[in-house]
Structure formats: structure tokens, C-alpha cells
Design a protein around this motif. Structure first.
Motif, PDB file in Angstrom:
ATOM      1  N   HIS A  39       0.947  -1.590  -0.370  1.00  0.00           N
ATOM      2  CA  HIS A  39      -0.043  -0.072  -0.025  1.00  0.00           C
ATOM      3  C   HIS A  39       0.512   1.207  -0.542  1.00  0.00           C
ATOM      4  O   HIS A  39       0.581   2.513  -0.568  1.00  0.00           O
ATOM      5  N   LEU A  43       0.553   3.875  -2.862  1.00  0.00           N
ATOM      6  CA  LEU A  43       0.260   5.442  -2.861  1.00  0.00           C
ATOM      7  C   LEU A  43       1.066   6.395  -2.660  1.00  0.00           C
ATOM      8  O   LEU A  43       0.751   7.412  -3.574  1.00  0.00           O
ATOM      9  N   ASP A  44       2.465   5.600  -2.972  1.00  0.00           N
ATOM     10  CA  ASP A  44       3.408   7.200  -3.605  1.00  0.00           C
ATOM     11  C   ASP A  44       3.238   6.839  -5.238  1.00  0.00           C
ATOM     12  O   ASP A  44       3.261   8.345  -5.547  1.00  0.00           O
ATOM     13  N   LEU A  46       0.347   6.776  -7.171  1.00  0.00           N
ATOM     14  CA  LEU A  46      -0.582   8.099  -7.436  1.00  0.00           C
ATOM     15  C   LEU A  46       0.068   8.772  -6.569  1.00  0.00           C
ATOM     16  O   LEU A  46      -0.886   9.945  -7.921  1.00  0.00           O
ATOM     17  N   ALA A  47       0.541   9.070  -5.772  1.00  0.00           N
ATOM     18  CA  ALA A  47       1.023  10.363  -6.116  1.00  0.00           C
ATOM     19  C   ALA A  47       1.587  11.220  -7.024  1.00  0.00           C
ATOM     20  O   ALA A  47       2.272  12.019  -7.674  1.00  0.00           O
ATOM     21  N   GLU A  50      -0.333  11.836  -9.800  1.00  0.00           N
ATOM     22  CA  GLU A  50      -0.959  12.567  -9.979  1.00  0.00           C
ATOM     23  C   GLU A  50      -0.076  14.138  -9.562  1.00  0.00           C
ATOM     24  O   GLU A  50      -0.490  14.970 -10.360  1.00  0.00           O
ATOM     25  N   TYR A  74      -1.385  -3.215  -7.158  1.00  0.00           N
ATOM     26  CA  TYR A  74      -1.239  -3.458  -5.696  1.00  0.00           C
ATOM     27  C   TYR A  74      -1.751  -4.528  -5.233  1.00  0.00           C
ATOM     28  O   TYR A  74      -1.487  -5.327  -4.561  1.00  0.00           O
ATOM     29  N   ALA A 135      -8.857   9.357  -7.184  1.00  0.00           N
ATOM     30  CA  ALA A 135      -9.414   9.411  -5.803  1.00  0.00           C
ATOM     31  C   ALA A 135      -9.905   7.521  -5.367  1.00  0.00           C
ATOM     32  O   ALA A 135      -9.367   7.663  -4.216  1.00  0.00           O
ATOM     33  N   ARG A 138      -7.314   5.158  -4.879  1.00  0.00           N
ATOM     34  CA  ARG A 138      -6.728   5.239  -3.206  1.00  0.00           C
ATOM     35  C   ARG A 138      -7.851   4.769  -2.396  1.00  0.00           C
ATOM     36  O   ARG A 138      -7.027   4.596  -1.366  1.00  0.00           O
ATOM     37  N   VAL A 141      -6.871   1.591  -2.434  1.00  0.00           N
ATOM     38  CA  VAL A 141      -5.374   1.021  -1.535  1.00  0.00           C
ATOM     39  C   VAL A 141      -6.163   1.067  -0.182  1.00  0.00           C
ATOM     40  O   VAL A 141      -5.523   0.655   0.829  1.00  0.00           O
ATOM     41  N   GLU A 142      -6.358   2.690   0.110  1.00  0.00           N
ATOM     42  CA  GLU A 142      -6.809   2.667   1.746  1.00  0.00           C
ATOM     43  C   GLU A 142      -7.541   1.682   2.479  1.00  0.00           C
ATOM     44  O   GLU A 142      -7.541   1.281   3.743  1.00  0.00           O
TER      45      GLU A 142
END
Length: 180
Positions: A39, A43-44, A46-47, A50, A74, A135, A138, A141-142
């Protein structure tokens, strides 16, 4: 007839020298190992996607492909399900064997289907749709990342190959065998 053994010996010496050079170069190169949890990597990633601002440049298919592939990788790492080179329909039965809630599974399937529509058709979304896709990635993943409390309650055993073995905690020093 000339003696052949000096030529054979010279050939073996050349092969040994080349092997030594290859081994020396391999030892000089340092291989980076990513020890982050799935995860954290997702998340990194996806950042970074973005930050590329692809929708603002009109590069919707590239944006969608990167976001979708990040989520698929993931899922591969988190649940040990091959997802990158398979269709959404092929992934669905494997997802049913995970600890993913039905709501999150439905969100993931809808996300993958929407991504496929954008990637493989002439449909072009707007920037707002691209932001919503990111979004939702994310959120997936969260919602599926393992919670530290759940891992400790289970004694560290999780279905993911990326998680530590039973009775161990990630980051905790492990005893070495033979007293070394």
C-alpha cells in the motif's frame, strides 16, 4: 602436427578472465530493494501520477493506464493475484477468495471496468473524471491495506506474500540462526 594443448589452455584462460570480469562488475553494481509495504508503494505511485498533471495536458489515456496499472500491481502484491496481464473478468473469481469486503470488491471491479473503457475505447473523459478515478484508486488502496491492529491480533499471519510470516512483525529484528 602442432600441439593443440596450448590453444586449449589459452581458450580456458580467456573464458576464466571473462567470467572474473562479469563477477566483478556484478558485485560492483548495487541492487536497490524496495522494502515498503504494497500500500505504501501504491500510494506513493499514485502521488507521483497526480504530480505529472497528465489530465491537464489532455493525456487521459496515459493517466488512466498509469493509475489502473498501479492498482493492479497493488492487488498483485497485496493479495498474490496476477492482475496486471489479466482482464477484469479473469481477476474477479480470485478476488472472491480474499478478505476484501464485498463493497470494496465492487468498487475495485467498477474501477477496473471504467479504466478499461477509457483505455480501450474512443471515450475521452474530462479532467474531473480523471481526478475522481485517482481518488477512487486511493480509496481502494486505503480500504484494503492491512491494519496494524489486525496483524497483531492474528499474530502477524496474513494472506499476502508481502506480509511477514506468522509470529513476526515487519521491521522487528529477527534472530539469526547458529548464534551468528
Amino acid at each position: 602436427l602442432p600441439a593443440v594443448w596450448p590453444w586449449i589452455l589459452a581458450g580456458l584462460a580467456v573464458v576464466a578472465a571473462l567470467a572474473a570480469i562479469i563477477v566483478w562488475r556484478a558485485r560492483r553494481q548495487k541492487v536497490a530493494v524496495d522494502n515498503r509495504l504494497p500500500h505504501e508503494v501504491a500510494l506513493d505511485g499514485l502521488a507521483l501520477i497526480e504530480a505529472m498533471n497528465l489530465p491537464e495536458q489532455g493525456r487521459f489515456k496515459e493517466h488512466t493506464t498509469l493509475v489502473s496499472d498501479t492498482v493492479r500491481v497493488y492487488v498483485e502484491r497485496r493479495y498474490d493475484i496476477p492482475a496486471l496481464e489479466r482482464t477484469t473478468g479473469e481477476i474477479r473469481p480470485d478476488l472472491k477468495r480474499t478478505d476484501m469486503t464485498p463493497e470494496v470488491m465492487a468498487l475495485l471491479i467498477a474501477f477496473l471496468q471504467e479504466s478499461d473503457l477509457i483505455k480501450f475505447s474512443e471515450y475521452t473523459p474530462d479532467a474531473e473524471s480523471a481526478d475522481r478515478l485517482l481518488a477512487r484508486a486511493r480509496m481502494i488502496v486505503e480500504a484494503t491495506k492491512p491494519s496494524p491492529a489486525a496483524d497483531e491480533a492474528k499474530g502477524g499471519a496474513t494472506p499476502s506474500k508481502a506480509q511477514p510470516a506468522a509470529g513476526t512483525r515487519r521491521g522487528a529484528p529477527q534472530p539469526m540462526e547458529n548464534g551468528a
